[in-house]
Design an enzyme around this catalytic site. Sequence first.
Site, PDB file in Angstrom:
ATOM      1  N   LYS A 105       5.640 -13.294  -6.718  1.00  0.00           N
ATOM      2  CA  LYS A 105       6.559 -13.664  -5.629  1.00  0.00           C
ATOM      3  C   LYS A 105       7.435 -14.831  -6.055  1.00  0.00           C
ATOM      4  O   LYS A 105       6.927 -15.820  -6.588  1.00  0.00           O
ATOM      5  CB  LYS A 105       5.745 -14.036  -4.390  1.00  0.00           C
ATOM      6  CG  LYS A 105       6.561 -14.228  -3.138  1.00  0.00           C
ATOM      7  CD  LYS A 105       5.667 -14.198  -1.919  1.00  0.00           C
ATOM      8  CE  LYS A 105       6.445 -14.375  -0.634  1.00  0.00           C
ATOM      9  NZ  LYS A 105       5.584 -14.206   0.530  1.00  0.00           N
ATOM     10  N   ARG A 168       0.360 -12.825  -6.730  1.00  0.00           N
ATOM     11  CA  ARG A 168      -0.460 -12.357  -5.608  1.00  0.00           C
ATOM     12  C   ARG A 168      -1.260 -11.130  -5.989  1.00  0.00           C
ATOM     13  O   ARG A 168      -0.791 -10.288  -6.765  1.00  0.00           O
ATOM     14  CB  ARG A 168       0.509 -12.030  -4.475  1.00  0.00           C
ATOM     15  CG  ARG A 168      -0.110 -11.438  -3.260  1.00  0.00           C
ATOM     16  CD  ARG A 168       0.842 -11.584  -2.111  1.00  0.00           C
ATOM     17  NE  ARG A 168       1.794 -10.490  -2.023  1.00  0.00           N
ATOM     18  CZ  ARG A 168       2.824 -10.493  -1.181  1.00  0.00           C
ATOM     19  NH1 ARG A 168       3.057 -11.517  -0.386  1.00  0.00           N
ATOM     20  NH2 ARG A 168       3.637  -9.461  -1.144  1.00  0.00           N
ATOM     21  N   ASP A 243       7.188  -4.216   8.307  1.00  0.00           N
ATOM     22  CA  ASP A 243       7.243  -4.360   6.849  1.00  0.00           C
ATOM     23  C   ASP A 243       6.221  -5.376   6.356  1.00  0.00           C
ATOM     24  O   ASP A 243       6.086  -5.574   5.144  1.00  0.00           O
ATOM     25  CB  ASP A 243       8.651  -4.770   6.395  1.00  0.00           C
ATOM     26  CG  ASP A 243       9.145  -6.031   7.087  1.00  0.00           C
ATOM     27  OD1 ASP A 243       9.121  -6.065   8.329  1.00  0.00           O
ATOM     28  OD2 ASP A 243       9.532  -6.983   6.402  1.00  0.00           O
ATOM     29  N   ASP A 253       1.863 -10.938   3.410  1.00  0.00           N
ATOM     30  CA  ASP A 253       3.115 -11.655   3.664  1.00  0.00           C
ATOM     31  C   ASP A 253       2.965 -12.814   4.642  1.00  0.00           C
ATOM     32  O   ASP A 253       3.361 -12.732   5.809  1.00  0.00           O
ATOM     33  CB  ASP A 253       4.215 -10.684   4.150  1.00  0.00           C
ATOM     34  CG  ASP A 253       4.909 -10.028   2.975  1.00  0.00           C
ATOM     35  OD1 ASP A 253       4.386 -10.120   1.849  1.00  0.00           O
ATOM     36  OD2 ASP A 253       5.979  -9.419   3.180  1.00  0.00           O
TER      37      ASP A 253
HETATM   38  P1  AMP Z   1       9.439 -11.480   5.347  1.00  0.00           P
HETATM   39  O1  AMP Z   1       9.468 -10.998   6.751  1.00  0.00           O
HETATM   40  O2  AMP Z   1       9.486 -12.962   5.181  1.00  0.00           O
HETATM   41  O3  AMP Z   1       8.253 -10.915   4.626  1.00  0.00           O
HETATM   42  O4  AMP Z   1      10.763 -10.963   4.586  1.00  0.00           O
HETATM   43  C1  AMP Z   1      11.601  -9.959   5.090  1.00  0.00           C
HETATM   44  C2  AMP Z   1      12.502  -9.424   4.004  1.00  0.00           C
HETATM   45  O5  AMP Z   1      13.355 -10.453   3.489  1.00  0.00           O
HETATM   46  C3  AMP Z   1      11.798  -8.841   2.800  1.00  0.00           C
HETATM   47  O6  AMP Z   1      12.537  -7.726   2.392  1.00  0.00           O
HETATM   48  C4  AMP Z   1      11.874  -9.966   1.786  1.00  0.00           C
HETATM   49  O7  AMP Z   1      11.804  -9.498   0.461  1.00  0.00           O
HETATM   50  C5  AMP Z   1      13.233 -10.563   2.082  1.00  0.00           C
HETATM   51  N1  AMP Z   1      13.337 -11.969   1.711  1.00  0.00           N
HETATM   52  C6  AMP Z   1      12.744 -13.043   2.307  1.00  0.00           C
HETATM   53  N2  AMP Z   1      13.095 -14.186   1.690  1.00  0.00           N
HETATM   54  C7  AMP Z   1      13.924 -13.845   0.670  1.00  0.00           C
HETATM   55  C8  AMP Z   1      14.619 -14.570  -0.346  1.00  0.00           C
HETATM   56  N3  AMP Z   1      14.550 -15.902  -0.428  1.00  0.00           N
HETATM   57  N4  AMP Z   1      15.392 -13.872  -1.209  1.00  0.00           N
HETATM   58  C9  AMP Z   1      15.496 -12.545  -1.120  1.00  0.00           C
HETATM   59  N5  AMP Z   1      14.867 -11.806  -0.196  1.00  0.00           N
HETATM   60  C10 AMP Z   1      14.092 -12.437   0.692  1.00  0.00           C
HETATM   61 MG    MG Z   2       7.661  -9.341   4.150  1.00  0.00          MG
END
Ligand code: AMP
Ligand code: MG
Length: 480
Positions: A105, A168, A243, A253
């Site tokens: 990650k 992870r 997701d 996550d």
């Molecule tokens: P999460 O709900 O935090 O698990 O993330 C939702 C989506 O946003 C997932 O597709 C992650 O891969 C993407 N995401 C979150 N933070 C970043 C980041 N800093 N750069 C790129 N993608 C991100």
């Molecule tokens: Mg996520």
Amino acid sequence: MHIIKQYPELNPQLYHQQSPQPLIGAKAGHFNQALAEQLQWTTQEQEQWVEYCSGQKSFADFPSLAMVYAGHQFGQWAGQLGDGRGLLVAQLQDQNRQVIDLHLKGAGKTPYSRMGDGRAVLRSVIREYLAGHALTALGVPSTNAIGFTTSTQPIQRETIETGAMLLRTADSHIRLGHFEWINQYAPELLKDFVQHCITWHYPECLTAQQPILAFAEQVVRRTAKMIALWQLHGFAHGVMNTDNLNITGSTLDFGPFGFMERFRPNWINNHSDHHARYTYQQQPSVAHWNLWVWLNNLLPLVQETEKEQFKQDLSAQLAHFEPTFLEHYQQGLSAKMGLPNFHKDSFQCAMNFLTILQSEQLDYTQSFLRLQHKQWQELRDDCLNLHQFDQFVEQYHAIRQNQDQQQLDAEMQCHNPRYILRNHMAQKAISAAQAGDFSEVDRLFQLLSQPYTHQPEREHLADLGPLPSDQAEISVSCSS
Ligand code: AMP
Ligand code: MG
């Protein structure tokens, strides 16, 4: 380590192959050696953990990849998402021949990064590292991590922070949202994908009369069990989007999350959750809703003429959620309380205890520990409504009378942790780490390895309770 290739066998539309992009000035954060050993890392591989956990060294014979998926975020269809800042870098067989994913990650931008920078910051990496470790040691299915690295690379969030990477481990990174992506963008892949999911993760369902329904039932049951365990330990996930739930029912996550301190059922751990969707008490119903969304994505697996019947069959699998959740929750709560699960009044008595915790704003973990140690006076001294408390104590003793109290007390000891990851504990370790000192991360790591064991040489007084009520709670947002 024993590398095997499962996910790369799938249709390439489901992922994008690419290598990690290391951060500037990568260096050691913390290493979970015991986990590396479980995953059969050799001594030489263990010596190179910093290189593996910073993307400087790749895993031989595994084409690292970003998975694509979609999802419903905060109840709304969000379209395509995917690994925007993490890569599946390897799949390994552990000592028990179970396949474990390694996911790096913070490994840089991917085609699914949308507006993001592909990075993770040290603050959130430490929180995820310690929380995955804490849940695992508590006996809650969860992703965990081999280790993390920090760097000298600045990363913009609400303020400038430090870039970091986390290696992870998970029994699966297949999310409910994978099925949503397939149905929306490549429905022809669904049948084969489901077949692989069953073969890899639920092989016992292959011989069932209707493997897909058996698979659906198991996913529902495992998710219900995971949520019951979260609730029993006061854990709440701050972004329970489709997701962020996987098909094996293991916690995944950690963005915002929290272990509840003072017992407040409507507690929100994520200050970006403006509509209070993911409060502690809402988590079971949100999981149920997520599973309902997911099950609808299995409908295209049958012909038009069979759809009506299949819909009913899928609903019947979803109906396993509530009884499974209740079974695990009630059993676990009785064990925490030191009450016999079969007794008709046990659950009501436990609810009366929770009512006291709620109305008196008492610490959830500490209060169960006091109950276990029969510290009646300490508990009573913290109550304003003494009548309510005395009534509870009377009922409690009445139920335990004529029971095998020794056995009940023994149950309490392995269901009531002394140590959870309180926000203020994590924050102290983060602040020290940001200044280059990882000793507090290490102390918490050791402490949380044995959450049920009193460790007087290692514990600090502040580990045992919440911040005083006049001190502001640490607020956690989606920015990570
Ligand atoms: P999460 O709900 O935090 O698990 O993330 C939702 C989506 O946003 C997932 O597709 C992650 O891969 C993407 N995401 C979150 N933070 C970043 C980041 N800093 N750069 C790129 N993608 C991100
Ligand atoms: Mg996520």
